[in-house]
Scaffold this motif. Structure first.
Motif, short mmCIF file in Angstrom:
data_model
loop_
_atom_site.label_atom_id
_atom_site.label_comp_id
_atom_site.label_asym_id
_atom_site.label_seq_id
_atom_site.Cartn_x
_atom_site.Cartn_y
_atom_site.Cartn_z
N LEU A 15 0.83 -1.21 0.00
CA LEU A 15 0.00 0.00 0.00
C LEU A 15 0.86 1.26 0.00
O LEU A 15 0.54 2.24 -0.67
N CYS A 16 1.96 1.21 0.74
CA CYS A 16 2.89 2.36 0.73
C CYS A 16 3.53 2.53 -0.64
O CYS A 16 3.80 3.66 -1.07
N GLU A 17 3.76 1.43 -1.33
CA GLU A 17 4.29 1.53 -2.69
C GLU A 17 3.29 2.24 -3.60
O GLU A 17 3.66 3.09 -4.41
N VAL A 18 2.02 1.93 -3.43
CA VAL A 18 0.98 2.65 -4.18
C VAL A 18 1.03 4.13 -3.83
O VAL A 18 0.96 4.99 -4.71
N GLY A 19 1.18 4.42 -2.54
CA GLY A 19 1.25 5.82 -2.08
C GLY A 19 2.38 6.59 -2.73
O GLY A 19 2.20 7.74 -3.15
N TRP A 20 3.56 5.96 -2.85
CA TRP A 20 4.65 6.73 -3.46
C TRP A 20 4.53 6.80 -4.97
O TRP A 20 4.92 7.80 -5.58
N ALA A 21 3.94 5.78 -5.58
CA ALA A 21 3.77 5.85 -7.04
C ALA A 21 2.78 6.95 -7.41
O ALA A 21 3.03 7.74 -8.34
N ILE A 22 1.68 7.04 -6.69
CA ILE A 22 0.72 8.12 -6.94
C ILE A 22 1.34 9.46 -6.57
O ILE A 22 1.16 10.47 -7.25
N GLY A 23 2.12 9.45 -5.49
CA GLY A 23 2.81 10.68 -5.08
C GLY A 23 3.73 11.21 -6.15
O GLY A 23 3.88 12.43 -6.31
N LEU A 24 4.36 10.32 -6.91
CA LEU A 24 5.23 10.78 -8.00
C LEU A 24 4.47 11.63 -9.01
O LEU A 24 5.00 12.62 -9.53
N LYS A 25 3.24 11.23 -9.29
CA LYS A 25 2.43 12.00 -10.24
C LYS A 25 2.15 13.40 -9.69
O LYS A 25 2.30 14.40 -10.39
N GLY A 73 -2.68 -1.59 -7.35
CA GLY A 73 -3.20 -0.41 -6.67
C GLY A 73 -2.97 0.86 -7.47
O GLY A 73 -3.85 1.72 -7.57
N THR A 74 -1.79 0.98 -8.04
CA THR A 74 -1.47 2.17 -8.82
C THR A 74 -2.30 2.23 -10.10
O THR A 74 -2.81 3.29 -10.47
N ALA A 75 -2.48 1.10 -10.76
CA ALA A 75 -3.30 1.07 -11.97
C ALA A 75 -4.75 1.44 -11.67
O ALA A 75 -5.36 2.25 -12.39
N LEU A 76 -5.29 0.88 -10.59
CA LEU A 76 -6.68 1.19 -10.23
C LEU A 76 -6.85 2.66 -9.82
O LEU A 76 -7.80 3.32 -10.23
N LEU A 77 -5.92 3.17 -9.04
CA LEU A 77 -6.00 4.59 -8.66
C LEU A 77 -5.75 5.50 -9.85
O LEU A 77 -6.31 6.60 -9.92
N GLY A 78 -4.92 5.06 -10.78
CA GLY A 78 -4.72 5.84 -12.00
C GLY A 78 -6.02 5.99 -12.77
O GLY A 78 -6.33 7.05 -13.31
N MET A 79 -6.79 4.93 -12.81
CA MET A 79 -8.10 4.98 -13.47
C MET A 79 -9.05 5.92 -12.73
O MET A 79 -9.75 6.73 -13.34
N TYR A 80 -9.05 5.80 -11.40
CA TYR A 80 -9.98 6.59 -10.58
C TYR A 80 -9.59 8.07 -10.50
O TYR A 80 -10.43 8.95 -10.69
N LEU A 81 -8.32 8.33 -10.23
CA LEU A 81 -7.89 9.71 -10.00
C LEU A 81 -7.56 10.48 -11.27
O LEU A 81 -7.75 11.70 -11.32
N PHE A 82 -7.05 9.78 -12.28
CA PHE A 82 -6.53 10.46 -13.46
C PHE A 82 -7.27 10.10 -14.74
O PHE A 82 -6.85 10.49 -15.83
#
Length: 110
Positions: A15-25, A73-82
């Protein structure tokens, strides 16, 4: 550490990995201060938790699960957030990653 706790720590690391990947964006090439701080903190926490889980779990399994959680997690949040693509092929590939994560957990020694 018990095996169950190691898996929980590994999940939190993912989950923290997802947090930093989204944080990079949001950090926009580390040009925005607070998103950059968030990203760096999540990177450190993610790796520390992974290292802690590796005291108990096999390296190959733990690393694959950690990156899988991060990827899904990053792919799903990419769909939702971006507003990234949500086509059937993309969702099927994500499902394959999830099945791989579950499979690795199921075949790992207890």
């Amino acid at each position: 550490m018990s095996n169950g706790l190691a898996w929980l720590v590994l999940f939190l690391a993912g989950l923290c990995e997802v947090g930093w990947a989204i944080g990079l964006k949001y950090a926009a090439g580390f040009s925005r201060f607070w998103p950059s701080v968030w990203t760096l903190v999540m990177m450190v926490v993610s790796v520390l938790l992974l290292g802690w889980a590796l005291k108990t779990l096999p390296l190959g399994t733990a690393y694959a699960v950690w990156t899988g959680i991060g990827a899904v997690g990053t792919a799903l949040l990419g769909m939702y957030l971006f507003g990234e693509a949500r086509d059937a092929a993309r969702l099927a590939c994500i499902a394959l990653i999830v099945s791989g994560i579950v499979g690795l957990k199921l075949v790992s020694p207890e």
